[in-house]
Design an enzyme around this catalytic site. Structure first.
Site, PDB file in Angstrom:
ATOM      1  N   ASP A 122      32.946  43.227  16.790  1.00 56.00           N
ATOM      2  CA  ASP A 122      34.099  43.807  16.363  1.00 56.00           C
ATOM      3  C   ASP A 122      35.280  42.992  16.642  1.00 56.00           C
ATOM      4  O   ASP A 122      35.835  41.947  17.652  1.00 56.00           O
ATOM      5  CB  ASP A 122      33.990  45.076  16.591  1.00 56.00           C
ATOM      6  CG  ASP A 122      33.730  45.579  18.227  1.00 56.00           C
ATOM      7  OD1 ASP A 122      34.081  44.187  19.234  1.00 56.00           O
ATOM      8  OD2 ASP A 122      33.104  46.286  18.912  1.00 56.00           O
ATOM      9  N   ASN A 148      33.135  57.304  24.218  1.00 53.72           N
ATOM     10  CA  ASN A 148      32.535  57.967  23.838  1.00 53.72           C
ATOM     11  C   ASN A 148      31.565  58.070  22.800  1.00 53.72           C
ATOM     12  O   ASN A 148      30.071  58.714  22.386  1.00 53.72           O
ATOM     13  CB  ASN A 148      33.164  58.759  22.692  1.00 53.72           C
ATOM     14  CG  ASN A 148      33.290  56.986  21.595  1.00 53.72           C
ATOM     15  OD1 ASN A 148      33.134  56.208  22.118  1.00 53.72           O
ATOM     16  ND2 ASN A 148      34.351  57.157  21.230  1.00 53.72           N
ATOM     17  N   HIS A 164      30.396  55.033  22.310  1.00 55.04           N
ATOM     18  CA  HIS A 164      30.544  54.296  21.215  1.00 55.04           C
ATOM     19  C   HIS A 164      29.787  52.975  21.414  1.00 55.04           C
ATOM     20  O   HIS A 164      29.193  52.245  22.326  1.00 55.04           O
ATOM     21  CB  HIS A 164      31.731  53.355  20.419  1.00 55.04           C
ATOM     22  CG  HIS A 164      32.572  53.172  20.473  1.00 55.04           C
ATOM     23  ND1 HIS A 164      33.899  53.235  21.092  1.00 55.04           N
ATOM     24  CD2 HIS A 164      32.012  51.870  21.599  1.00 55.04           C
ATOM     25  CE1 HIS A 164      34.839  52.260  21.412  1.00 55.04           C
ATOM     26  NE2 HIS A 164      33.214  51.596  22.679  1.00 55.04           N
ATOM     27  N   GLU A 214      31.718  55.223  16.321  1.00 57.13           N
ATOM     28  CA  GLU A 214      32.107  55.695  16.888  1.00 57.13           C
ATOM     29  C   GLU A 214      31.072  56.411  15.891  1.00 57.13           C
ATOM     30  O   GLU A 214      30.594  56.822  16.066  1.00 57.13           O
ATOM     31  CB  GLU A 214      33.990  56.474  16.268  1.00 57.13           C
ATOM     32  CG  GLU A 214      34.745  54.984  16.662  1.00 57.13           C
ATOM     33  CD  GLU A 214      35.160  54.948  17.702  1.00 57.13           C
ATOM     34  OE1 GLU A 214      34.340  54.610  18.823  1.00 57.13           O
ATOM     35  OE2 GLU A 214      35.803  54.102  17.964  1.00 57.13           O
TER      36      GLU A 214
HETATM   37  C1  F6R Z   1      33.505  45.346  22.772  1.00 57.64           C
HETATM   38  C2  F6R Z   1      32.754  46.634  22.015  1.00 57.64           C
HETATM   39  C3  F6R Z   1      32.794  48.118  23.014  1.00 57.64           C
HETATM   40  C4  F6R Z   1      32.945  47.612  24.503  1.00 57.64           C
HETATM   41  C5  F6R Z   1      32.839  49.463  25.007  1.00 57.64           C
HETATM   42  C6  F6R Z   1      33.125  49.434  26.340  1.00 57.64           C
HETATM   43  O1  F6R Z   1      33.650  44.731  21.848  1.00 57.64           O
HETATM   44  O2  F6R Z   1      32.134  46.703  20.903  1.00 57.64           O
HETATM   45  O3  F6R Z   1      31.586  49.002  22.555  1.00 57.64           O
HETATM   46  O4  F6R Z   1      31.869  46.890  24.324  1.00 57.64           O
HETATM   47  O5  F6R Z   1      34.363  49.861  24.335  1.00 57.64           O
HETATM   48  O6  F6R Z   1      34.190  48.756  26.670  1.00 57.64           O
HETATM   49  P1  F6R Z   1      34.301  47.993  27.960  1.00 57.64           P
HETATM   50  O7  F6R Z   1      33.544  47.100  28.564  1.00 57.64           O
HETATM   51  O8  F6R Z   1      35.493  47.649  28.380  1.00 57.64           O
HETATM   52  O9  F6R Z   1      34.024  49.679  29.362  1.00 57.64           O
END
Ligand code: F6R
Length: 275
Positions: free
Chosen positions: A85, A156, A158, A163
């Protein structure tokens, strides 16, 4: 090469669940899986296609891959990467873009050919954003799909920036293509620290690889660290697949045999005893 210390490894709802002794051991466990794929590709002179994540969780994983490249001569010359992403809108050159993150933590520190590193472009014109994502899907398909998808989990639930979308059925959600999405309030609040604590500075949108490509990866490694993830990890692993918790789709019977969850003890702390 340090071997990670594993506290527990079990099968749960068809997937593999590993609880490592520490967050560092969890990162080493994930890094060893990636290294195995990278080494095998190098040995056989075939391509390895990796789907990569950003955020806090993978940083220690990338640090270990960089160390292995430096100290053990692990080569990324046969690797092709597709990131999950990117914020939208954002310039790839912005210090807070995921393109810059990848450059800093991995791309610039290993021998990955620059033309093999793909990150969705947060600077495409709005009218072209969805189409640019569809092209990304076609590139991944043309490269034979992903050998491995590395994932983190949002608070959440995701995966990527897919989401929760409770109005969709599980089947509909699982088939979603890569596309432009609106970021959830929880996601933007969690990102605010990176944007100087200013919620208004956090982009409202993102481009994300869709569940269709993520769930089709030949191996899926989900890493969750820390107590802030404990609640959502317990939901994703113990509730039936629901679009309220996108990571719960990793339990789908056609997906689960390819999935490994790697947790540290804090992230696993609200799981019922699964032994
Ligand atoms: C990032 C992504 C997100 C993160 C998730 C956890 O490329 O796709 O899904 O993996 O938000 O983020 P952290 O590791 O910062 O807790």
């Amino acid at each position: 090469m340090l071997e990670p210390s594993i506290r527990q490894e079990t099968r749960h709802r068809g997937l593999t669940l590993i609880v490592a002794a520490t967050a560092h051991d969890a990162a080493l466990t994930a890094a060893r899986i990636i290294q195995g794929i990278v080494n095998e590709a190098d040995r056989r002179h075939v391509k390895a296609t990796l789907g990569l994540a950003t955020g806090k969780t993978p940083q220690a994983i990338y640090a270990e891959l960089v160390r292995a490249h430096r100290d053990e001569r692990i080569s990324f010359r046969h690797v092709v990467t597709y990131n999950l992403d990117e914020y939208y809108p954002i310039s790839p050159r912005d210090p807070l873009s995921y393109r810059t993150y990848m450059h800093r933590h991995l791309f610039a520190q290993v021998d990955l050919p620059p033309e093999s590193a793909h990150v969705l472009d947060g600077s495409v014109p709005p009218a072209f954003a969805d189409e640019a994502c569809q092209f990304f899907d076609r590139w991944i398909d043309a490269d034979g799909g992903l050998d491995l998808q590395l994932l983190g989990i949002g608070r959440n639930g995701h995966i990527g920036f897919n989401e929760p979308e409770p109005h969709r059925s599980v089947a509909e959600f699982a088939a979603l293509p890569s596309r432009k999405v609106t970021l959830d309030v929880v996601t933007r609040a969690d990102a605010a620290a990176d944007f100087g604590g200013n919620l208004d500075a956090v982009p409202k949108y993102a481009l994300t690889v869709g569940p269709r490509v993520i769930l089709a990866a030949r191996r899926i490694v989900m890493v969750a660290l820390g107590s802030s993830k404990a609640r959502i990890v317990a939901r994703a692993l113990t509730e039936d697949p629901t679009t309220e918790v996108p990571a719960s789709l990793l339990q789908l019977p056609e997906v689960a045999p390819r999935v490994t969850w790697i947790l540290d003890p804090d992230a696993a702390s609200l799981l019922p005893d699964l032994t």
